[in-house]
Design a protein around this motif. Structure first.
Motif, PDB file in Angstrom:
ATOM      1  N   GLY A  43      -1.306  27.429  30.233  1.00 49.43           N
ATOM      2  CA  GLY A  43      -2.484  27.551  31.072  1.00 49.43           C
ATOM      3  C   GLY A  43      -2.300  28.494  32.237  1.00 49.43           C
ATOM      4  O   GLY A  43      -1.238  29.074  32.433  1.00 49.43           O
ATOM      5  N   ASP A  44      -3.374  28.631  32.996  1.00 50.10           N
ATOM      6  CA  ASP A  44      -3.338  29.494  34.172  1.00 50.10           C
ATOM      7  C   ASP A  44      -2.598  28.811  35.308  1.00 50.10           C
ATOM      8  O   ASP A  44      -1.853  29.433  36.056  1.00 50.10           O
ATOM      9  CB  ASP A  44      -4.768  29.790  34.641  1.00 50.10           C
ATOM     10  CG  ASP A  44      -5.591  30.518  33.591  1.00 50.10           C
ATOM     11  OD1 ASP A  44      -4.987  31.166  32.717  1.00 50.10           O
ATOM     12  OD2 ASP A  44      -6.832  30.421  33.637  1.00 50.10           O
ATOM     13  N   TYR A  45      -2.853  27.541  35.434  1.00 44.67           N
ATOM     14  CA  TYR A  45      -2.223  26.753  36.489  1.00 44.67           C
ATOM     15  C   TYR A  45      -1.849  25.395  35.903  1.00 44.67           C
ATOM     16  O   TYR A  45      -2.364  24.992  34.863  1.00 44.67           O
ATOM     17  CB  TYR A  45      -3.181  26.539  37.667  1.00 44.67           C
ATOM     18  CG  TYR A  45      -3.549  27.815  38.387  1.00 44.67           C
ATOM     19  CD1 TYR A  45      -2.726  28.352  39.369  1.00 44.67           C
ATOM     20  CD2 TYR A  45      -4.723  28.495  38.070  1.00 44.67           C
ATOM     21  CE1 TYR A  45      -3.053  29.534  40.029  1.00 44.67           C
ATOM     22  CE2 TYR A  45      -5.063  29.685  38.718  1.00 44.67           C
ATOM     23  CZ  TYR A  45      -4.221  30.196  39.689  1.00 44.67           C
ATOM     24  OH  TYR A  45      -4.543  31.356  40.329  1.00 44.67           O
ATOM     25  N   ALA A  46      -0.963  24.714  36.581  1.00 41.51           N
ATOM     26  CA  ALA A  46      -0.597  23.373  36.134  1.00 41.51           C
ATOM     27  C   ALA A  46      -0.335  22.512  37.356  1.00 41.51           C
ATOM     28  O   ALA A  46       0.069  23.010  38.407  1.00 41.51           O
ATOM     29  CB  ALA A  46       0.654  23.435  35.264  1.00 41.51           C
ATOM     30  N   THR A  47      -0.620  21.232  37.211  1.00 41.81           N
ATOM     31  CA  THR A  47      -0.286  20.322  38.307  1.00 41.81           C
ATOM     32  C   THR A  47       0.583  19.188  37.774  1.00 41.81           C
ATOM     33  O   THR A  47       0.416  18.728  36.641  1.00 41.81           O
ATOM     34  CB  THR A  47      -1.546  19.748  38.987  1.00 41.81           C
ATOM     35  OG1 THR A  47      -1.123  18.862  40.033  1.00 41.81           O
ATOM     36  CG2 THR A  47      -2.414  18.989  37.989  1.00 41.81           C
ATOM     37  N   ASN A  48       1.544  18.791  38.586  1.00 44.77           N
ATOM     38  CA  ASN A  48       2.464  17.718  38.199  1.00 44.77           C
ATOM     39  C   ASN A  48       2.096  16.413  38.893  1.00 44.77           C
ATOM     40  O   ASN A  48       2.898  15.485  38.947  1.00 44.77           O
ATOM     41  CB  ASN A  48       3.899  18.112  38.570  1.00 44.77           C
ATOM     42  CG  ASN A  48       4.049  18.358  40.062  1.00 44.77           C
ATOM     43  OD1 ASN A  48       3.118  18.191  40.825  1.00 44.77           O
ATOM     44  ND2 ASN A  48       5.238  18.753  40.475  1.00 44.77           N
ATOM     45  N   LEU A  49       0.874  16.374  39.417  1.00 44.88           N
ATOM     46  CA  LEU A  49       0.463  15.235  40.242  1.00 44.88           C
ATOM     47  C   LEU A  49       0.678  13.881  39.549  1.00 44.88           C
ATOM     48  O   LEU A  49       1.184  12.940  40.158  1.00 44.88           O
ATOM     49  CB  LEU A  49      -1.002  15.401  40.648  1.00 44.88           C
ATOM     50  CG  LEU A  49      -1.537  14.344  41.608  1.00 44.88           C
ATOM     51  CD1 LEU A  49      -0.741  14.363  42.907  1.00 44.88           C
ATOM     52  CD2 LEU A  49      -3.012  14.585  41.897  1.00 44.88           C
ATOM     53  N   ALA A  50       0.316  13.810  38.279  1.00 41.66           N
ATOM     54  CA  ALA A  50       0.445  12.534  37.564  1.00 41.66           C
ATOM     55  C   ALA A  50       1.912  12.095  37.496  1.00 41.66           C
ATOM     56  O   ALA A  50       2.227  10.913  37.576  1.00 41.66           O
ATOM     57  CB  ALA A  50      -0.151  12.662  36.169  1.00 41.66           C
ATOM     58  N   LEU A  51       2.800  13.062  37.361  1.00 42.99           N
ATOM     59  CA  LEU A  51       4.234  12.745  37.319  1.00 42.99           C
ATOM     60  C   LEU A  51       4.721  12.264  38.678  1.00 42.99           C
ATOM     61  O   LEU A  51       5.585  11.401  38.791  1.00 42.99           O
ATOM     62  CB  LEU A  51       5.029  13.994  36.918  1.00 42.99           C
ATOM     63  CG  LEU A  51       4.950  14.383  35.442  1.00 42.99           C
ATOM     64  CD1 LEU A  51       5.352  15.837  35.252  1.00 42.99           C
ATOM     65  CD2 LEU A  51       5.854  13.481  34.633  1.00 42.99           C
ATOM     66  N   GLN A  52       4.157  12.861  39.711  1.00 45.22           N
ATOM     67  CA  GLN A  52       4.586  12.534  41.066  1.00 45.22           C
ATOM     68  C   GLN A  52       4.219  11.098  41.444  1.00 45.22           C
ATOM     69  O   GLN A  52       5.009  10.397  42.062  1.00 45.22           O
ATOM     70  CB  GLN A  52       3.929  13.490  42.079  1.00 45.22           C
ATOM     71  CG  GLN A  52       4.263  14.961  41.874  1.00 45.22           C
ATOM     72  CD  GLN A  52       5.614  15.344  42.429  1.00 45.22           C
ATOM     73  OE1 GLN A  52       6.415  14.485  42.752  1.00 45.22           O
ATOM     74  NE2 GLN A  52       5.878  16.633  42.509  1.00 45.22           N
ATOM     75  N   ILE A  53       2.990  10.698  41.096  1.00 41.41           N
ATOM     76  CA  ILE A  53       2.523   9.418  41.629  1.00 41.41           C
ATOM     77  C   ILE A  53       2.367   8.328  40.571  1.00 41.41           C
ATOM     78  O   ILE A  53       2.120   7.172  40.916  1.00 41.41           O
ATOM     79  CB  ILE A  53       1.179   9.590  42.378  1.00 41.41           C
ATOM     80  CG1 ILE A  53       0.082  10.071  41.428  1.00 41.41           C
ATOM     81  CG2 ILE A  53       1.341  10.554  43.542  1.00 41.41           C
ATOM     82  CD1 ILE A  53      -1.294  10.127  42.088  1.00 41.41           C
ATOM     83  N   GLY A  54       2.540   8.699  39.307  1.00 40.15           N
ATOM     84  CA  GLY A  54       2.344   7.721  38.240  1.00 40.15           C
ATOM     85  C   GLY A  54       3.187   6.473  38.416  1.00 40.15           C
ATOM     86  O   GLY A  54       2.701   5.341  38.338  1.00 40.15           O
TER      87      GLY A  54
END
Length: 549
Positions: A43-54
């Motif tokens: 993709g163009d961008y990615a976020t790891n947010l779910a990994l951070q707070i899951g």
RNA sequence: GCCCUCGUAGCUCAGUGGAUAGAGCACUGCUCUCCGGAAGCAGGUGUCGCAGGUUCGAAUCCUGCCGAGGGCGCCA
């Protein structure tokens, strides 16, 4: 849509998800990480947010990522949002939203990339500060380039920066220098622990030209000191100026002694809790700040030690109103960190107002073998020698391009032979090429497109270039936060690469008699944006952005 | 001995906890009738100094060791 705006969008979407599911929204970080994945398939961008707070939410990251992806897919700015790997969300921007980055650059022009992070902060940036006992050498050139660039980067974040050079013109070093001059004037060999090198003879001659009877005079040493040191100051200033590095203040250590500032300070310090009397001397508790041992500030004979001058100098800086005093020092001075911090504490000041950046050495290499440089023997490579070989832009760029944490090997033979292979030319060439396109477009009477056409930029190479352009403000900020100007140079190389690739597959101006289309205008707008960013970045490095080369 | 920085491709160096570790140079082959070829594409090399640990995930953080450079004056 800029990366910063995208991060906000992601955060908002996450907040919505957490609320809808009645999950603890306090685990959401203020700044959500949105990065450009290495692999374009991600993709163009990615976020790891779910990994951070899951984990903290007690939700499987992939499940959380799924919810987040669903929420993000609702946004008009986002074409697709997909779960990937252990819980990343890969995002693709809608072309129109992406075009917003180009519009923003065109709007801000030379201001694109600047921030307000350090607005209102007065920073004293001290660098080079080489002893005025000889010309600025290779190591000094590194600090001149990196320090000046750092100053520019800090200013781009709104800081009020004063560039300062500290002349250590009091004490034994200068005495040795003067003795060396006098010996040369008399035609005697360089004294023990004196300075060698051809410049000594030149300066000695210059002194004699100005004051032909200098050697016969009773105050001969004083004459040589006055004139000789003065000539050396001029020489240092001139060569730095030619290197594109100008200082706001040249501070003379001697002035601190002449004015009595050191003497007053010494008396004042005796009342400080961070100073104590022992064995007939006054000691600074530098150990509490990481030093190996405490340091003497006032010697048993009552005279101030060298460090007293440093403390007085720091006090002077603070009195001049600086919020932060940055010192860029060579690795051979790393022992100063604790002393300078302790000095601030001794004055009852906050040690955090002292920030010491330690830069590693520059080594001269020839045929893979290190060349030993000795200031005393006069075998140093001067900053000017480097400039003579490669030019100011390439010299500065070489010095800035690497992290100051790493020692640098300079092979002059290589530089002389391959000046065209310095990456600075790659970057400058991209800028010159863009200027050429702009000139041609003007001749053809073609104008850059407005906001509404920028959604036409859907080619893969266009997208890469736009997203690279979008990174610039973040790079500048990181560069300032971390005091790492080399990040700007590395970024520019990736920007130039993205541009050259774009240029290779996307024709900008119409061929032959073809008419200009809306896409022509849109690409021209993209080119203008890229040109702005290259110019802005090069300016931060103090390197020219040529229109032709 | 203690302290600081570094150890990543043949060389010079990037990579502020993310997916298959990158760029320039050097080597080879290709692209190109027109916007500047100082370009682009492809080819290939890596025990990320070594060993443990923390973590969903380590070149990155922690510990130890090895190696390189620098520093440890009542000199300045």
């Amino acid at each position: 849509m800029t990366p910063a705006a995208l991060a906000t969008t992601v955060r908002d979407a996450a907040l919505e998800v957490l609320r809808a599911r009645e999950l603890d929204e306090s685990v959401l970080p203020e700044q959500v990480v949105v990065e450009r994945p290495r692999n374009p398939e991600h993709g163009d961008y990615a976020t790891n947010l779910a990994l951070q707070i899951g984990k903290r939410l007690g939700v499987a990251p992939r499940e959380l990522a799924g919810w987040l992806a669903d929420a993000l897919a609702q946004s008009d700015s986002i074409d697709s949002a997909e779960i990937a790997g252990p819980g990343f969300v890969n995002l693709r921007l809608a072309a129109d939203a992406q075009g917003g980055i180009v519009a923003k650059v065109l709007e801000e022009g030379a201001g694109y990339g600047q921030g307000e992070q350090l607005a209102g902060t007065r920073i004293n940036l001290e660098f080079v500060s080489a002893n005025p006992t000889g010309p600025v050498h290779l190591g000094g050139a590194r600090w001149a380039a990196a320090g000046d660039a750092l100053g520019r980067v800090l200013e781009a974040q709104g800081a009020d920066v004063t560039r300062e050079y500290y002349f250590n013109d009091a004490g034994a070093q200068i005495d040795r220098f003067v003795n060396s001059l006098m010996a040369a004037a008399k035609g005697e060999p360089t004294p023990e622990d004196g300075y060698g090198g051809a410049y000594i003879g030149e300066v000695a001659n210059a002194v004699l030209t100005q004051q032909p009877d200098a050697l016969e005079r009773e105050d001969a040493a004083e004459v040589f000191r006055q004139i000789g040191v003065g000539l050396m100051f001029d020489e240092v200033k001139r060569s730095l100026h030619e290197f594109g590095t100008d200082f706001d203040v040249f501070f003379h250590e001697d002035s601190l002694h002449q004015s009595g500032a050191v003497g007053e300070l010494v008396e004042r310090l005796k009342n400080s809790d961070n100073l104590y009397f022992s064995d007939g001397a006054w000691w600074l508790r530098s150990k509490e700040f990481g030093d190996d041992k405490d340091r003497v500030v006032i010697k048993t004979d009552g005279a101030p030690a060298y460090i007293a001058g440093d403390i007085a100098y720091f006090a002077d800086k603070r009195a001049r109103g600086f919020d932060l005093c940055i010192y860029m020092l060579g690795a051979d001075h790393h022992g100063y960190i604790a002393r300078l911090k302790a000095a601030a504490a001794a004055l009852g000041d906050d040690p955090a107002t002292v920030e010491v950046l330690i830069g590693q050495m520059v080594n001269l290499v020839s045929n893979g073998e290190p060349v030993r440089m000795s200031k005393r023997a006069g075998t140093v490579l001067r900053m000017e020698d480097l400039v003579d070989v490669v030019g100011v832009d390439a010299a500065r760029y070489s010095m800035i391009r690497s992290s100051i944490d790493a020692s640098l090997d300079i092979d002059l033979d290589l530089y002389a032979k391959r000046t065209n292979e310095n990456p600075v030319f790659y970057v400058q060439y991209a800028h010159a090429r863009l200027c050429s396109i702009a000139r041609n477009a003007e001749d053809l009477g073609i104008a850059a497109a407005g906001r509404s056409e920028l959604g036409l930029l859907t080619h893969e190479r266009e997208g890469e270039l736009i997203r690279t352009i979008g990174e610039f403000p973040g790079v500048v900020k990181a560069s300032a936060d971390l005091r790492e100007p080399h990040r700007i140079a590395r970024y520019l190389e990736s920007l130039a690469a993205a541009y050259h690739r774009f240029y290779d597959s996307c024709r900008v101006l119409p061929m032959g008699d073809e008419p200009a289309t809306e896409l022509t205008g849109a690409r021209l707008a993209l080119c203008t944006a890229a040109r702005h960013v290259l110019a802005n970045g090069l300016r931060l490095l103090g390197v020219a952005a040529p229109e032709r080369m």
